[in-house]
Design a protein around this motif. Sequence first.
Motif, mmCIF file in Angstrom:
data_model
loop_
_atom_site.group_PDB
_atom_site.id
_atom_site.type_symbol
_atom_site.label_atom_id
_atom_site.label_comp_id
_atom_site.label_asym_id
_atom_site.label_seq_id
_atom_site.Cartn_x
_atom_site.Cartn_y
_atom_site.Cartn_z
ATOM 1 N N LEU A 8 0.823 -1.210 0.000
ATOM 2 C CA LEU A 8 0.000 0.000 0.000
ATOM 3 C C LEU A 8 0.860 1.263 0.000
ATOM 4 O O LEU A 8 0.573 2.227 -0.711
ATOM 5 C CB LEU A 8 -0.938 -0.012 1.203
ATOM 6 N N HIS A 33 2.335 1.897 -3.415
ATOM 7 C CA HIS A 33 1.357 2.542 -4.288
ATOM 8 C C HIS A 33 1.301 4.041 -4.026
ATOM 9 O O HIS A 33 1.341 4.862 -4.950
ATOM 10 C CB HIS A 33 -0.017 1.909 -4.054
ATOM 11 N N LEU A 34 1.225 4.427 -2.748
ATOM 12 C CA LEU A 34 1.032 5.832 -2.396
ATOM 13 C C LEU A 34 2.291 6.664 -2.605
ATOM 14 O O LEU A 34 2.223 7.783 -3.134
ATOM 15 C CB LEU A 34 0.567 5.927 -0.937
ATOM 16 N N ALA A 73 -3.250 -3.380 -3.253
ATOM 17 C CA ALA A 73 -3.561 -2.049 -3.794
ATOM 18 C C ALA A 73 -4.343 -2.115 -5.095
ATOM 19 O O ALA A 73 -4.903 -1.102 -5.531
ATOM 20 C CB ALA A 73 -2.280 -1.247 -3.990
ATOM 21 N N HIS A 128 0.953 -2.383 -10.038
ATOM 22 C CA HIS A 128 0.024 -1.249 -9.995
ATOM 23 C C HIS A 128 0.704 0.114 -9.981
ATOM 24 O O HIS A 128 0.005 1.135 -9.929
ATOM 25 C CB HIS A 128 -0.898 -1.363 -8.776
ATOM 26 N N ASP A 144 -7.864 4.151 2.485
ATOM 27 C CA ASP A 144 -8.979 3.629 3.273
ATOM 28 C C ASP A 144 -8.573 2.382 4.055
ATOM 29 O O ASP A 144 -8.927 2.226 5.228
ATOM 30 C CB ASP A 144 -10.151 3.308 2.346
ATOM 31 N N PHE A 151 -8.185 -2.752 -3.249
ATOM 32 C CA PHE A 151 -8.793 -1.823 -2.296
ATOM 33 C C PHE A 151 -8.102 -0.463 -2.357
ATOM 34 O O PHE A 151 -6.939 -0.362 -2.754
ATOM 35 C CB PHE A 151 -8.678 -2.368 -0.869
ATOM 36 N N ASP A 152 -8.816 0.555 -1.915
ATOM 37 C CA ASP A 152 -8.220 1.878 -1.815
ATOM 38 C C ASP A 152 -7.156 1.876 -0.714
ATOM 39 O O ASP A 152 -7.470 1.581 0.449
ATOM 40 C CB ASP A 152 -9.296 2.912 -1.491
#
Length: 349
Positions: free
Chosen positions: A145, A148-149, A325, A235, A332, A328-329
């Motif tokens: 996650l 991704h961010l 990722a 992703h 969140d 799901f967001d």
Amino acid sequence: MTNKDLTPTIAVYGANGHTAGHLLTELRRRGITPILVGRNAERLREAALAADLPDAEIRLADLDDRAALVAAFTGADVVISALSAFAVLGAPVVEAAIAAGAHYTDTSGEQLFVKRVLEEYGDRAAATGVTVIPGITDNNLPGDLLGHLTSRRVPGPAALVVSHLSRSKGNGSKGSAKTVLASLDWFTSGGYHYEDGELRTGPLTRFTEVTMPGDTTPTAVSKFPQSPVITIPRHSDVAYVAGILDSEILTHLGEFTPEALESIPDAPSSDLRYHVIVDTVGTDGTQVRGLVSGVDSYRDSALMAAEVATRLATGTARPGALAPAEAFDPVDLLDSFVPHGLTWTIESR
């Protein structure tokens, strides 16, 4: 199968281990009475009672009995596999879950297994209409996650390194030791990194030193087979992704033997606080650090697997084999763990 309005039906395979104990407790906290599946009815019943689940259903199925596994998972919305040594033992459970029409997730921390699931079972899962998300642990889920961010905070393609740092220097469980021993050569060799569009073996070519949170001087690090190396490129716009660990820890890991396994307690240390760190560099040199700080590696892995499983039961993730990722967001999902004592930040450096 989806269950949007009712309490989900979740089957847990390997329900008598240390992480599984936390998992059963977390499912009970959510009002879910899981189906416990394994080969030893007495040990499963003990695990159910320890988690205050006296009414939990027990279903017996050996890993080498595909028909029994499929029957055990039939009627479940989601299967959670909580085995150890997934690279050796894990495939029959994911195969049977798909055959039974159940979504699937697991607590594997093994790069080779995560890669296999994503590459081999995606088409089969999609054709069946179920979602498969492997590798939900305290390290892999936050690493994916955060990858991704952070990669979206810098000009791409980005270069990332994922590290896991014990804040307490506590010892892991015997189940974790079995996992390492089953693939010891892979762990000590460093496994895969991602570079220029492909997975590669061999030494680090970047990030040989990292300044860890709270430190003022860098730590020498060596390559370690972190599973986000497999998932992040699915992703995110990245040119390089590697997993690392303190070189001193890896030196001791190389000395691990089957004889040493026998002296390791079944339960881990009581203090298992940790950081998951994702350092990301853009093409212009911009640096960003993503950080998740956790409470207990095993409890948090169970918490994350339970959260992913309950989200899968709603049927909102697209069918197939996915990285977290992709399903799901990320914001969140990370925020859902904050009430349980986990924190996360992304900062420029």
